[in-house]
Design a protein around this motif. Structure first.
Motif, mmCIF file in Angstrom:
data_model
loop_
_atom_site.group_PDB
_atom_site.id
_atom_site.type_symbol
_atom_site.label_atom_id
_atom_site.label_comp_id
_atom_site.label_asym_id
_atom_site.label_seq_id
_atom_site.Cartn_x
_atom_site.Cartn_y
_atom_site.Cartn_z
ATOM 1 N N ALA A 125 0.824 -1.208 0.000
ATOM 2 C CA ALA A 125 0.000 0.000 0.000
ATOM 3 C C ALA A 125 0.859 1.259 0.000
ATOM 4 O O ALA A 125 0.590 2.214 -0.734
ATOM 5 N N ARG A 126 1.904 1.256 0.808
ATOM 6 C CA ARG A 126 2.797 2.427 0.873
ATOM 7 C C ARG A 126 3.536 2.624 -0.451
ATOM 8 O O ARG A 126 3.688 3.751 -0.916
ATOM 9 N N LEU A 127 3.983 1.540 -1.087
ATOM 10 C CA LEU A 127 4.657 1.659 -2.383
ATOM 11 C C LEU A 127 3.706 2.215 -3.437
ATOM 12 O O LEU A 127 4.097 3.030 -4.274
ATOM 13 N N SER A 128 2.462 1.800 -3.392
ATOM 14 C CA SER A 128 1.459 2.311 -4.321
ATOM 15 C C SER A 128 1.246 3.809 -4.106
ATOM 16 O O SER A 128 1.169 4.588 -5.073
ATOM 17 N N GLU A 129 1.162 4.211 -2.838
ATOM 18 C CA GLU A 129 1.025 5.631 -2.510
ATOM 19 C C GLU A 129 2.209 6.435 -3.027
ATOM 20 O O GLU A 129 2.038 7.502 -3.623
ATOM 21 N N MET A 132 2.087 6.906 -6.775
ATOM 22 C CA MET A 132 1.113 7.928 -7.181
ATOM 23 C C MET A 132 1.647 9.331 -6.897
ATOM 24 O O MET A 132 1.465 10.245 -7.708
ATOM 25 N N GLU A 133 2.308 9.497 -5.770
ATOM 26 C CA GLU A 133 2.893 10.793 -5.432
ATOM 27 C C GLU A 133 3.968 11.174 -6.456
ATOM 28 O O GLU A 133 4.050 12.326 -6.881
ATOM 29 N N LYS A 134 4.758 10.204 -6.865
ATOM 30 C CA LYS A 134 5.818 10.449 -7.857
ATOM 31 C C LYS A 134 5.219 10.930 -9.173
ATOM 32 O O LYS A 134 5.689 11.908 -9.765
ATOM 33 N N VAL A 135 4.167 10.265 -9.624
ATOM 34 C CA VAL A 135 3.524 10.648 -10.875
ATOM 35 C C VAL A 135 2.950 12.060 -10.748
ATOM 36 O O VAL A 135 3.080 12.889 -11.675
ATOM 37 N N ALA A 136 2.323 12.358 -9.617
ATOM 38 C CA ALA A 136 1.749 13.696 -9.416
ATOM 39 C C ALA A 136 2.826 14.762 -9.416
ATOM 40 O O ALA A 136 2.671 15.824 -10.042
ATOM 41 N N LEU A 137 3.938 14.483 -8.729
ATOM 42 C CA LEU A 137 5.032 15.451 -8.692
ATOM 43 C C LEU A 137 5.663 15.647 -10.063
ATOM 44 O O LEU A 137 5.980 16.774 -10.471
ATOM 45 N N GLU A 138 5.843 14.566 -10.797
ATOM 46 C CA GLU A 138 6.393 14.670 -12.143
ATOM 47 C C GLU A 138 5.474 15.501 -13.024
ATOM 48 O O GLU A 138 5.925 16.321 -13.835
ATOM 49 N N GLY A 139 4.163 15.317 -12.865
ATOM 50 C CA GLY A 139 3.179 16.090 -13.622
ATOM 51 C C GLY A 139 3.258 17.562 -13.294
ATOM 52 O O GLY A 139 3.163 18.422 -14.181
#
Length: 144
Positions: A125-129, A132-139
């Motif tokens: 669950a933490r890796l999934s979170e 998602m945070e990485k993708v949002a930050l990259e965006g």
């Protein structure tokens, strides 16, 4: 992410329980057949009286030999178990598991057991979170 979301992602397997008085040999058989690492000891499937893991059994086998297999789960289980609630964060559960050096935690709702989460469930669950945070930050950085 919270415990309730972790349980939903696991599906509805339920918690594998054994009743007090079950032999350790029978618990070992259940662990092997179900390919799981722990069972919760419960008279009614709702109240967690204790927990017995494969580690507990192996530790006693190493200390005392095969004689421990004929004992009852009540004599070997951990009765002072840590539990969590549906609203607890994955991060807080992971912290408690790491500090306490255990890998399984019953989930309670209104005092009744509604699930069991493992350290593997929480790490996933933490890796999934984090992904998602990485993708949002990259965006955000790329201006998307």
């Amino acid at each position: 992410m919270i415990v309730q979301q972790i349980l939903k992602s696991k599906g509805d397997e339920g918690v594998i329980t054994v009743t007090p008085g079950t032999s350790v040999e029978e618990v070992a058989r259940v662990l092997s057949d179900k390919r799981i690492g722990t069972v919760v000891v419960s008279a009614d499937g709702k109240d967690a009286a204790g927990i017995l893991s494969e580690r507990d059994i192996v530790r006693e086998l190493g200390r005392r030999g095969a004689v421990c297999m004929s004992e009852k789960v009540d004599d070997m289980m951990t009765s002072d178990i840590e539990t969590c609630a549906l609203g607890d964060s994955a991060e807080s559960v992971l912290e408690r598991m790491t500090e306490g050096r255990f890998r399984h935690m019953p989930v309670l709702k209104d005092g009744s057991m509604v699930g069991l989460i493992t350290i593997g469930d929480v790490v996933k669950a933490r890796l999934s979170e984090l992904a998602m945070e990485k993708v949002a930050l990259e965006g955000m950085i790329m201006g998307h």
